[in-house]
Motif scaffolding. Structure first.
Motif, short mmCIF file in Angstrom:
data_model
loop_
_atom_site.label_atom_id
_atom_site.label_comp_id
_atom_site.label_asym_id
_atom_site.label_seq_id
_atom_site.Cartn_x
_atom_site.Cartn_y
_atom_site.Cartn_z
N TRP A 321 -21.44 4.19 -7.16
CA TRP A 321 -20.69 4.48 -5.93
C TRP A 321 -21.66 4.62 -4.75
CZ3 TRP A 321 -20.70 8.11 -2.14
CH2 TRP A 321 -19.58 8.15 -1.30
N ASN A 325 -21.86 2.59 -1.09
CA ASN A 325 -21.43 3.33 0.09
C ASN A 325 -22.55 3.90 0.94
OD1 ASN A 325 -18.23 3.72 -0.07
ND2 ASN A 325 -19.05 3.82 -2.16
N GLN A 401 -16.43 20.85 0.78
CA GLN A 401 -15.67 20.99 -0.47
C GLN A 401 -16.63 21.28 -1.62
OE1 GLN A 401 -13.83 17.70 -3.15
NE2 GLN A 401 -12.19 18.18 -1.68
N ASP A 417 -7.16 10.04 -10.59
CA ASP A 417 -6.76 10.92 -9.50
C ASP A 417 -7.98 11.53 -8.82
OD1 ASP A 417 -4.12 10.40 -9.98
OD2 ASP A 417 -3.68 12.30 -10.98
N LYS A 420 -9.69 8.90 -6.57
CA LYS A 420 -8.95 8.70 -5.33
C LYS A 420 -9.15 9.87 -4.36
CE LYS A 420 -4.36 7.71 -3.41
NZ LYS A 420 -4.59 8.66 -2.28
N ALA A 421 -9.04 11.09 -4.88
CA ALA A 421 -9.19 12.27 -4.03
C ALA A 421 -10.61 12.34 -3.46
CB ALA A 421 -8.86 13.53 -4.82
N ASN A 423 -12.71 9.79 -2.89
CA ASN A 423 -12.86 8.76 -1.85
C ASN A 423 -12.12 9.13 -0.58
OD1 ASN A 423 -14.59 6.65 -2.92
ND2 ASN A 423 -12.98 6.27 -4.43
N ASP A 424 -10.94 9.72 -0.72
CA ASP A 424 -10.18 10.15 0.45
C ASP A 424 -10.94 11.22 1.23
OD1 ASP A 424 -8.16 8.40 -0.19
OD2 ASP A 424 -6.81 9.93 -1.03
N GLU A 425 -11.56 12.15 0.50
CA GLU A 425 -12.33 13.22 1.14
C GLU A 425 -13.53 12.63 1.90
OE1 GLU A 425 -13.52 17.17 2.18
OE2 GLU A 425 -11.63 16.37 1.37
N ASP A 427 -13.94 9.52 2.98
CA ASP A 427 -13.45 8.71 4.11
C ASP A 427 -13.09 9.60 5.29
OD1 ASP A 427 -13.78 6.46 2.57
OD2 ASP A 427 -11.65 6.23 2.07
N GLY A 428 -12.42 10.71 5.00
CA GLY A 428 -12.02 11.62 6.07
C GLY A 428 -13.22 12.22 6.78
N SER A 431 -15.03 9.73 9.02
CA SER A 431 -14.29 9.36 10.23
C SER A 431 -14.43 10.41 11.33
CB SER A 431 -12.80 9.17 9.90
OG SER A 431 -12.20 10.41 9.57
#
Length: 443
Positions: A321, A325, A401, A417, A420-421, A423-425, A427-428, A431
């Motif tokens: 990963w 990234n 976190q 799950d 996904k969580a 990657n969402d964290e 990404d947020g 940004s």
């Protein structure tokens, strides 16, 4: 006709000499025959022995307790034999198989162990032990061409016990721990795992015999063994069996079974916004979050150890990963707690870990794997529970976190799950602008 006794009386020296010669010839012939028998039964003439193939191993965990596992030896890179452990849907790399005379040695470098076998025709007898010789060896034997896990009576399962279960482990300190059991049954074969707040029990495989179940797993560290009974009413009673003692558990089938939120278990102490550390890598270079390399970047800290199976799963995820990234403004630091801290051992252990997973991020040494040393090296943490623990730092250098434990691929949807969580964290956080990038507000 003279008797033998009369001949002895008349020619005693000649008879004595003849008897000595005959006895010598007899002993020489017996020794040669014994040598030939040993040679024919050993692997010094081992065109008869082949290591490649499927094997069934059995650990003698303690008197009366056997724990089976399966492995395959197969050539890699031409003619180099390599051992892989087989557990449910997973093939886990064990190590290169080396032969010396009548012995097979497999260094399980991931966990600093070695399987040392003596060859006996198509069987192997030996021990699992630490590479440095410390600790107590665990006896093990293996038979070739046997692909089953547990020997059963052949009784058909009472029912299909597949599903999700609320589990309660009764710990040896008198406390209890909630967990989740996931099981998948096909005929007499059953696979599964147990999710605990510290991580999962990885891939387990076994059998159902009537209403009795048996599950085991082994990837080179220490064998795992679970056994118990299911009921048609959705109840489970069992125990985790180990050399040090057994841990009983009970459970109830529940498709909504769940663990507490892994991001709410470990947290910062009051007054802390980040973690302040300066720790050395294997070459002695000190690394800190204050280094220019990490400025204005999202940084992932993994509290880890090369000895930890769930940490192995985490590294298998985070290493590739990071490669994909890092160009987005992300860095990773592996904070290691190892069983030994001398320079030679640390370089060896972390070097193997780095090579196995293709790690390209920084790794530092913080101490030995106990909660006290974690608290000393990372004093801002409160309620540290588990190796691994992942800490995500935002671009301003503050903790965003803290994720306790790790649910690996054996957990299925729990793993997807998490990915996904995670990657969402990230990404947020990527940004968001840093504090110096935020526009000034005008009154």
């Amino acid at each position: 006709m003279p008797t033998f006794a009369l001949l002895i009386d008349q020619h005693p020296m000649k008879i004595k000499y003849i008897l000595i010669v005959v006895a010598g010839l007899f002993l020489q012939n017996a020794a040669a025959q014994s040598k030939n028998e040993i040679k024919s039964n050993s692997v010094e003439s081992p065109k008869s022995f082949r290591a490649d193939g499927i094997w069934r191993g059995v650990f003698n965990l303690k008197p009366g307790v056997e724990v089976p596992f399966n492995f395959e030896i197969k050539n890699r890179n031409g003619d180099q034999p390599f051992l892989s452990f087989l557990n449910a849907d997973e093939r886990f790399d064990g190590g290169v198989v080396k032969r010396k005379g009548d012995s097979l040695l497999i260094n399980l470098d991931q966990f600093d162990n070695v399987l040392a076998f003596k060859i006996q025709k198509d069987s192997l007898v030996g021990v699992l032990k630490r590479q440095d010789g410390s600790g107590k060896p665990l006896p093990v034997h293996a038979s070739k061409a046997k692909q089953y896990r547990f020997a059963t009576s052949g009784q058909s399962p009472d029912a299909d016990f597949s599903g999700k279960y609320d589990i309660v482990f009764q710990l040896q300190n008198g406390k209890s721990e909630n967990a989740v059991g996931l099981f998948k049954q096909a005929g007499n074969k059953i696979t599964g795992t147990f999710l605990r707040i510290t991580g999962d029990s990885r891939y387990l495989e076994g059998s159902v015999d009537g209403n009795h179940f048996y599950l085991s797993g082994f990837i080179g560290s220490s064998p795992a063994y679970y056994k118990g009974t299911f009921s048609k009413e959705g109840k489970i009673v069992g125990e985790v069996v180990s050399a040090r003692g057994n841990t009983p558990f009970t459970g109830t089938q529940n498709q909504n079974a769940a663990l507490p939120d892994a991001t709410k278990l470990t947290f910062l102490k009051d007054g802390y916004k980040t973690l302040d550390f300066s720790l050395p890598d294997v070459n002695g270079k000190k690394i800190s979050l204050k280094d220019e390399k990490f400025k204005n970047k999202v940084v992932i800290l993994t509290i880890t150890g090369t000895w930890c199976p769930n940490c192995v799963d985490e590294a298998a995820f985070i290493a590739p990963w990071y490669k994909e990234n890092r160009s987005r403004g992300v860095e990773v630091i592996g904070i290691h707690y190892e069983r030994q801290l001398d320079s030679a051992y640390v370089k060896k252990a972390l070097g193997r870990f780095r090579d196995k997973f293709g790690i390209e991020y920084d790794q530092v040494i913080a101490g030995k794997p106990d909660k006290k040393q974690v608290a000393e090296s990372l004093p801002g943490l409160s309620n540290f529970l588990s190796f691994p623990t992942m800490i995500i730092i935002d671009k301003n250098g503050n903790v965003a976190q803290i994720h306790t434990g790790y649910s690996g691929p054996a957990t299925g949807k729990y793993y997807t799950d998490f990915v996904k969580a995670f990657n969402d964290e990230i990404d947020g956080l990527l940004s968001k602008k840093t504090a110096v990038e935020e526009p000034l507000t005008r009154n």
